[in-house]
Write an enzyme that holds these catalytic residues in place. Structure first.
Site, PDB file in Angstrom:
ATOM      1  N   CYS A   1      40.872  87.022  23.321  1.00  0.00           N
ATOM      2  CA  CYS A   1      40.580  87.955  24.422  1.00  0.00           C
ATOM      3  C   CYS A   1      41.327  89.277  24.250  1.00  0.00           C
ATOM      4  CB  CYS A   1      40.919  87.330  25.765  1.00  0.00           C
ATOM      5  SG  CYS A   1      42.671  86.966  25.958  1.00  0.00           S
TER       6      CYS A   1
ATOM      7  N   ASP B   1      44.408  89.913  25.034  1.00  0.00           N
ATOM      8  CA  ASP B   1      45.438  90.163  26.043  1.00  0.00           C
ATOM      9  C   ASP B   1      46.847  90.024  25.450  1.00  0.00           C
ATOM     10  OD1 ASP B   1      43.401  90.547  27.728  1.00  0.00           O
ATOM     11  OD2 ASP B   1      43.681  88.753  28.932  1.00  0.00           O
TER      12      ASP B   1
ATOM     13  N   CYS C   1      44.227  89.976  31.741  1.00  0.00           N
ATOM     14  CA  CYS C   1      43.365  89.658  32.872  1.00  0.00           C
ATOM     15  C   CYS C   1      44.198  89.269  34.108  1.00  0.00           C
ATOM     16  CB  CYS C   1      42.448  88.501  32.498  1.00  0.00           C
ATOM     17  SG  CYS C   1      43.327  86.942  32.402  1.00  0.00           S
TER      18      CYS C   1
ATOM     19  N   CYS D   1      45.079  81.544  29.636  1.00  0.00           N
ATOM     20  CA  CYS D   1      45.913  82.635  30.159  1.00  0.00           C
ATOM     21  C   CYS D   1      47.299  82.101  30.519  1.00  0.00           C
ATOM     22  CB  CYS D   1      45.266  83.268  31.384  1.00  0.00           C
ATOM     23  SG  CYS D   1      43.488  83.518  31.225  1.00  0.00           S
TER      24      CYS D   1
HETATM   25 FE1  FES Z   1      42.963  86.377  27.987  1.00  0.00          FE
HETATM   26 FE2  FES Z   1      43.280  85.810  30.465  1.00  0.00          FE
HETATM   27  S1  FES Z   1      41.414  86.324  29.499  1.00  0.00           S
HETATM   28  S2  FES Z   1      44.784  85.959  28.966  1.00  0.00           S
END
Ligand code: FES
Length: 155
Positions: free
Chosen positions: A34, A36, A60, A104
């Site tokens: 993702c 992040d 997110c 996450c």
């Molecule tokens: Fe990647 Fe939440 S979508 S940490």
């Protein structure tokens, strides 16, 4: 997607956002899928107690809520107790996360481990039961100067 009230609370009003100047340790982790990124700062006293914990997360809402809860849970704890703050413990404290958001919470657990790994390296000690997380990008981040936003509300 259904989020618990606690997740919404920690997302809209995150605790412990920011940096710790001259912190004892800091670790950055990233999820390659993702994209992040989460950075955890720790202030650990001479007895190995976590006096303070802060975070910056470029990610997110669930990543922000889990970093907020994770830093809250490890404050005042010893290093060994902090290792027990797993992603499951963080999720339970938040009254659960939707299944697609479980990764996450893993980022929060790994962020704590990356920061503790940094602490162990700086001190030249071995922390029993701690492994360097595969998502640790602390070195890469320093090399490329990854920017992390200050305020999650800017996202
Ligand atoms: Fe990647 Fe939440 S979508 S940490």
């Amino acid at each position: 997607m259904d989020y618990s009230e606690k997740v919404m609370d920690h997302f809209t009003n995150p605790r412990n956002v920011g940096e710790i100047p001259n912190c004892s340790a800091c670790g950055t982790v990233g999820n390659a899928v993702c994209g992040d990124i989460m950075r955890i700062y720790l202030d650990i006293d001479d007895d190995g107690v976590i006096r303070d914990a802060k975070f910056k997360t470029f990610g997110c809402g669930a990543a922000i809520a889990t970093s907020s809860m994770a830093t809250t849970l490890i404050k005042g704890k010893t290093i060994q107790q902090a290792l027990e703050v797993t992603n499951k413990a963080v999720m339970e404290a938040l009254d659960g996360l939707p299944p697609v958001k479980v990764h996450c919470s893993l980022l929060a657990e790994e962020g704590i481990h990356a920061a503790l790994w940094d602490y162990a390296e700086k001190k030249g000690i071995k922390i029993e039961g701690l492994e360097k997380p595969v998502s640790d990008i602390s070195e890469k981040e320093h090399a490329h100067n990854v920017e992390i936003v200050d305020d999650p509300e800017d996202l």
